[in-house]
Design an enzyme around this catalytic site. Structure first.
Site, PDB file in Angstrom:
ATOM      1  N   CYS A  42     -11.111   4.980  -0.696  1.00 17.78           N
ATOM      2  CA  CYS A  42     -11.912   4.806  -1.776  1.00 17.78           C
ATOM      3  C   CYS A  42     -12.917   3.907  -0.758  1.00 17.78           C
ATOM      4  CB  CYS A  42     -11.544   3.785  -2.886  1.00 17.78           C
ATOM      5  SG  CYS A  42     -10.279   4.630  -3.874  1.00 17.78           S
ATOM      6  N   CYS A  50      -7.332   0.684  -2.036  1.00 18.33           N
ATOM      7  CA  CYS A  50      -7.410   2.188  -1.603  1.00 18.33           C
ATOM      8  C   CYS A  50      -8.368   2.408  -0.499  1.00 18.33           C
ATOM      9  CB  CYS A  50      -7.826   2.972  -2.653  1.00 18.33           C
ATOM     10  SG  CYS A  50      -8.184   4.794  -2.452  1.00 18.33           S
TER      11      CYS A  50
END
Length: 162
Positions: free
Chosen positions: A89, A86
Site C-alpha cells: 500500500c 501494508c
C-alpha cells in the site's frame, strides 16, 4: 505552529504547497509575514481563496462522508482501500497520487483505511489490500488488487474517465 496546522486543515494547503503553486495562481511575496502567529485570524480570510488549489485526493472520514464525496461525486473517483501496516500500500499510494495528478482535476481519489472503516471494506468486498476501485456516478467501473506500475495505473485511470 498551531496557525499553520489550522491553515492546512481549513485550506487544504501547507506553506510548502504555496511555494509550488501552478502557473496562473499567484501568492503575494509577503505570505510568510502573514503567517505571523500573533495575528492568525487577520490573515485567514486572505488564505481561503487558495482552497481552490486543494488536492483532489482525500481521506474518507466516515460512511456519510464516503456517500457524499464518493458515491454522489460529480467526478469519477478512485477508491484506495489501504492499511498503515501494508507494505505494498505504501508503494502503490504515491503511484496513484501521481496518476491522479496527471489528470489535473478530472478524477478524485478517496483513501479508505480498512482498519478505521471496516464497514466500507466489507461492503465493497475488500479481502486484501491494496484494493483500488474505480467508481463513476456511484457505479463500480473496474477494480484491481495489488500493485501496478505507472503505465498500468495511467490506463486504469483513462478507462475510468471514459
Amino acid at each position: 505552529m498551531a496557525f499553520r496546522l489550522l491553515v492546512r486543515r481549513v485550506c487544504g494547503v501547507s506553506v510548502r504547497d504555496l511555494q509550488h503553486l501552478p502557473a496562473g495562481v499567484s501568492c503575494s511575496s509577503s505570505f510568510s509575514s502573514r503567517l505571523d502567529a500573533s495575528q492568525p485570524f487577520l490573515s485567514l480570510p486572505r488564505l481561503l481563496p487558495l482552497a481552490s488549489c486543494r488536492s483532489v485526493s482525500f481521506n474518507v472520514q466516515d460512511h456519510d462522508d464516503f456517500t457524499e464525496r464518493v458515491i454522489n461525486s460529480q467526478l469519477p473517483v478512485l477508491i484506495d482501500f489501504h492499511a498503515q501496516w501494508c507494505g505494498p500500500c505504501k508503494i502503490l499510494g504515491p503511484r496513484l497520487e501521481k496518476a491522479i495528478a496527471k489528470q489535473k482535476g478530472r478524477v478524485a481519489m478517496a483513501k479508505v483505511d480498512i482498519d478505521e472503516h471496516t464497514d466500507l471494506a466489507i461492503e465493497y468486498g475488500v479481502s486484501a489490500v491494496p484494493t483500488v476501485i474505480a467508481m463513476r456516478g456511484g457505479d463500480i467501473i473496474d477494480q484491481f488488487v495489488g500493485i501496478k506500475d505507472e503505465d498500468q495505473l495511467d490506463s486504469f485511470v483513462q478507462k475510468l474517465i471514459g
